[in-house]
Motif scaffolding. Structure first.
Motif, mmCIF file in Angstrom:
data_model
loop_
_atom_site.group_PDB
_atom_site.id
_atom_site.type_symbol
_atom_site.label_atom_id
_atom_site.label_comp_id
_atom_site.label_asym_id
_atom_site.label_seq_id
_atom_site.Cartn_x
_atom_site.Cartn_y
_atom_site.Cartn_z
ATOM 1 N N ARG A 163 4.559 -9.427 19.558
ATOM 2 C CA ARG A 163 5.628 -10.423 19.700
ATOM 3 C C ARG A 163 6.903 -9.866 20.335
ATOM 4 O O ARG A 163 7.621 -10.576 21.017
ATOM 5 C CB ARG A 163 6.017 -10.982 18.327
ATOM 6 C CG ARG A 163 5.041 -11.984 17.762
ATOM 7 C CD ARG A 163 5.581 -12.536 16.468
ATOM 8 N NE ARG A 163 4.573 -13.284 15.745
ATOM 9 C CZ ARG A 163 4.323 -14.574 15.923
ATOM 10 N NH1 ARG A 163 5.010 -15.251 16.806
ATOM 11 N NH2 ARG A 163 3.391 -15.180 15.240
ATOM 12 N N PHE B 172 7.328 -16.343 20.672
ATOM 13 C CA PHE B 172 6.815 -17.251 19.649
ATOM 14 C C PHE B 172 5.407 -17.730 20.002
ATOM 15 O O PHE B 172 4.831 -18.497 19.278
ATOM 16 C CB PHE B 172 7.716 -18.490 19.542
ATOM 17 C CG PHE B 172 9.060 -18.186 18.971
ATOM 18 C CD1 PHE B 172 9.217 -18.028 17.622
ATOM 19 C CD2 PHE B 172 10.170 -18.075 19.792
ATOM 20 C CE1 PHE B 172 10.462 -17.754 17.082
ATOM 21 C CE2 PHE B 172 11.414 -17.794 19.265
ATOM 22 C CZ PHE B 172 11.561 -17.636 17.902
ATOM 23 N N LYS B 173 4.947 -17.341 21.157
ATOM 24 C CA LYS B 173 3.724 -17.966 21.679
ATOM 25 C C LYS B 173 2.510 -17.650 20.805
ATOM 26 O O LYS B 173 2.474 -16.646 20.134
ATOM 27 C CB LYS B 173 3.481 -17.547 23.112
ATOM 28 C CG LYS B 173 3.167 -16.077 23.297
ATOM 29 C CD LYS B 173 2.776 -15.792 24.714
ATOM 30 C CE LYS B 173 2.345 -14.345 24.824
ATOM 31 N NZ LYS B 173 1.827 -14.002 26.130
ATOM 32 N N ILE C 218 4.690 -17.059 8.733
ATOM 33 C CA ILE C 218 4.772 -15.638 9.112
ATOM 34 C C ILE C 218 5.074 -14.733 7.905
ATOM 35 O O ILE C 218 4.398 -13.719 7.715
ATOM 36 C CB ILE C 218 5.783 -15.413 10.265
ATOM 37 C CG1 ILE C 218 5.197 -15.999 11.564
ATOM 38 C CG2 ILE C 218 6.076 -13.935 10.476
ATOM 39 C CD1 ILE C 218 6.149 -16.000 12.737
ATOM 40 N N ALA D 79 -0.806 -17.414 16.902
ATOM 41 C CA ALA D 79 -1.223 -18.784 16.572
ATOM 42 C C ALA D 79 -0.746 -19.185 15.173
ATOM 43 O O ALA D 79 -0.860 -20.345 14.791
ATOM 44 C CB ALA D 79 -2.731 -18.903 16.644
ATOM 45 N N ILE D 80 -0.204 -18.212 14.441
ATOM 46 C CA ILE D 80 0.257 -18.511 13.080
ATOM 47 C C ILE D 80 1.596 -19.255 13.138
ATOM 48 O O ILE D 80 2.519 -18.812 13.817
ATOM 49 C CB ILE D 80 0.392 -17.205 12.271
ATOM 50 C CG1 ILE D 80 -1.007 -16.647 12.032
ATOM 51 C CG2 ILE D 80 1.091 -17.428 10.944
ATOM 52 C CD1 ILE D 80 -1.022 -15.261 11.530
ATOM 53 N N PRO D 81 1.684 -20.407 12.451
ATOM 54 C CA PRO D 81 2.960 -21.146 12.466
ATOM 55 C C PRO D 81 4.114 -20.294 11.935
ATOM 56 O O PRO D 81 3.904 -19.441 11.060
ATOM 57 C CB PRO D 81 2.695 -22.324 11.521
ATOM 58 C CG PRO D 81 1.215 -22.471 11.494
ATOM 59 C CD PRO D 81 0.655 -21.106 11.672
ATOM 60 N N ILE D 82 5.312 -20.545 12.467
ATOM 61 C CA ILE D 82 6.491 -19.733 12.100
ATOM 62 C C ILE D 82 6.693 -19.715 10.596
ATOM 63 O O ILE D 82 6.970 -18.673 10.007
ATOM 64 C CB ILE D 82 7.758 -20.282 12.787
ATOM 65 C CG1 ILE D 82 7.619 -20.185 14.293
ATOM 66 C CG2 ILE D 82 8.998 -19.515 12.340
ATOM 67 C CD1 ILE D 82 8.731 -20.877 15.053
ATOM 68 N N LYS D 83 6.509 -20.868 9.966
ATOM 69 C CA LYS D 83 6.801 -20.937 8.527
ATOM 70 C C LYS D 83 5.825 -20.074 7.711
ATOM 71 O O LYS D 83 6.117 -19.708 6.589
ATOM 72 C CB LYS D 83 6.762 -22.384 8.051
ATOM 73 C CG LYS D 83 5.385 -23.012 8.005
ATOM 74 C CD LYS D 83 5.455 -24.427 7.481
ATOM 75 C CE LYS D 83 4.082 -25.089 7.449
ATOM 76 N NZ LYS D 83 3.120 -24.434 6.596
ATOM 77 N N GLY E 247 7.131 -28.079 11.802
ATOM 78 C CA GLY E 247 6.645 -26.797 11.301
ATOM 79 C C GLY E 247 5.409 -26.969 10.438
ATOM 80 O O GLY E 247 4.489 -26.176 10.469
ATOM 81 N N SER F 69 2.223 -28.256 12.923
ATOM 82 C CA SER F 69 1.793 -27.600 14.158
ATOM 83 C C SER F 69 0.690 -26.596 13.856
ATOM 84 O O SER F 69 0.735 -25.888 12.863
ATOM 85 C CB SER F 69 2.974 -26.913 14.841
ATOM 86 O OG SER F 69 3.495 -25.951 13.985
ATOM 87 N N LEU F 70 -0.309 -26.547 14.728
ATOM 88 C CA LEU F 70 -1.427 -25.629 14.519
ATOM 89 C C LEU F 70 -1.162 -24.283 15.185
ATOM 90 O O LEU F 70 -1.622 -23.264 14.742
ATOM 91 C CB LEU F 70 -2.704 -26.240 15.092
ATOM 92 C CG LEU F 70 -3.194 -27.488 14.360
ATOM 93 C CD1 LEU F 70 -4.316 -28.136 15.118
ATOM 94 C CD2 LEU F 70 -3.632 -27.145 12.948
ATOM 95 N N ALA F 71 -0.443 -24.315 16.293
ATOM 96 C CA ALA F 71 -0.127 -23.060 16.991
ATOM 97 C C ALA F 71 1.271 -23.165 17.587
ATOM 98 O O ALA F 71 1.806 -24.251 17.732
ATOM 99 C CB ALA F 71 -1.139 -22.834 18.098
ATOM 100 N N GLN F 72 1.819 -22.001 17.928
ATOM 101 C CA GLN F 72 3.184 -21.992 18.466
ATOM 102 C C GLN F 72 3.202 -22.377 19.934
ATOM 103 O O GLN F 72 2.242 -22.112 20.650
ATOM 104 C CB GLN F 72 3.785 -20.593 18.346
ATOM 105 C CG GLN F 72 3.909 -20.116 16.935
ATOM 106 C CD GLN F 72 4.618 -21.119 16.081
ATOM 107 O OE1 GLN F 72 5.662 -21.624 16.461
ATOM 108 N NE2 GLN F 72 4.064 -21.463 14.946
#
Lengths: 237, 112
Positions: A189, A236-237, B48, B42-46, A17, A20-23
């Motif tokens: 989303r 999540f993309k 959001i 593109a925003i990481p889940i953590k 987490g 990572s830069l993108a999902q």
């Protein structure tokens, strides 16, 4: 070692987490399916009375799915539709607890395009790996004697008198399904997905297995069935 | 292992506490820039929850148009990417459509 597994996965999740830069292009969905099988082996069984069939245990399928978008207009995924039934069977020797599950596991290839910014049309073909299971609590004759002998060896005297055991008979089959769907995106989303189509299962009632022995199971007509589904998707993309 | 997990958690929370106070304008936050350039997904889940707070803070500071632009660009990005089918996908879709028609015609004829 077992106690280290959870912290390991937790650390892995946190690290991935953080860096990572993108999902990944992943979406998950939860929903319901609707179909109309003919489970005559249960409903028309005159020897054993099964729990009464209703919409919930006959027509509804609980559905979850996960998809990976591997191409700009295509997804691969796993889609599971499950039907459950729980109740008691009025057998000669006992009132046995009975559970029945039918799970249609699909591995769909889905192509799609956006008709409007919020509306998507999708097309799915998928093989099916179906599995039916019937669990029944039974009371084998020597069970309590064997347990008592073991427990007596620890110092107790005949503490149990009536024990049951659960066995399951299982059947696997293959099939395929085709569906056309429409998805409305509430946000970038979240989407509501409705699909209609069919599924065809090559189920044979002589192919059930109980303790590695082939047995005859209930008659079910689950081939050439129309299928409808409604899901909520989160991307999540 | 516990110490390792605690250390990891400590650093995650430490960096998670990056405050918005020392950034005078939330609309210029790098997270909003990332959302504008590469899309909201593109925003990481953590990040959001922090992104949502930033959006609200930006709107409160009068940056309604900035947020509207980010959301609009995201919709357009998704739409442009998926509005035309490419490669094998149109062929596959036509096959699915034909299989469906074949099935339902067969079902109709069998019912009659």
């Amino acid at each position: 070692m077992k106690s280290q597994i959870l912290p390991f996965f937790l650390s892995l999740f946190l690290f991935s987490g953080s860096f990572s830069l993108a999902q990944p292009k992943i979406s998950v969905g939860l929903g319901l399916g609707l179909y109309e099988p003919t489970l005559s082996g249960f409903d028309e069984n005159s020897d054993v009375l099964f729990p009464t069939g209703n919409m919930l245990n006959r027509n509804f399928l609980f559905n979850w799915a996960v998809y990976y978008e591997f191409f700009s207009n295509a997804r691969l995924g796993y889609n599971s539709y499950s039907s459950f039934e729980v109740g008691k069977l009025d057998l000669i020797n006992s009132k046995a607890v009975y559970r029945r599950t039918i799970i249609y596991r699909m591995f769909p290839l889905e192509t799609y395009f956006r008709w409007k910014p919020r509306i998507e049309l999708n097309f799915t073909l998928t093989p099916i790996w179906g599995r039916g299971r019937i669990f029944v609590d039974t009371t084998p004759g020597d069970k309590s004697e064997d347990w008592n002998q073991l427990i007596n060896s620890f110092g107790d005297s005949n503490p149990v008198s009536d024990l049951g055991a659960t066995d399951a008979m299982t059947n696997d089959w293959i099939g395929f399904s085709g569906m056309i769907g429409i998805r409305y995106y509430l946000s970038t989303r979240i989407g509501l997905d409705m699909k209609m189509g069919f599924m065809d299962n090559s189920y044979k009632n002589e192919k059930w297995r109980l303790q590695k022995k082939e047995v005859t199971g209930p008659k079910m007509k689950i081939d050439e069935l129309p299928l409808f589904s409604f899901k909520v998707f989160y991307g999540f993309k | 292992m516990r110490q390792f997990t605690s250390t990891v958690l400590f650093f995650v929370f430490l960096f998670g506490q990056e405050s918005m106070v020392d950034r005078p304008n939330p609309c210029e936050d790098p997270l909003l820039n990332l959302a504008e350039k590469k899309g909201i997904k593109a925003i990481p889940i953590k990040d959001i929850p922090r992104f949502r707070k930033l959006m609200k803070a930006c709107e409160d500071k009068g940056g309604y148009k900035v947020i509207e632009k980010i959301v609009h660009k995201d919709w357009q990005r998704d739409y442009k990417k998926a509005k035309i089918m490419a490669s094998f996908t149109p062929t596959f879709s036509v096959i699915v459509f034909l299989v469906m028609i074949y099935y339902f015609i067969g079902l109709g004829l069998a019912t009659n």
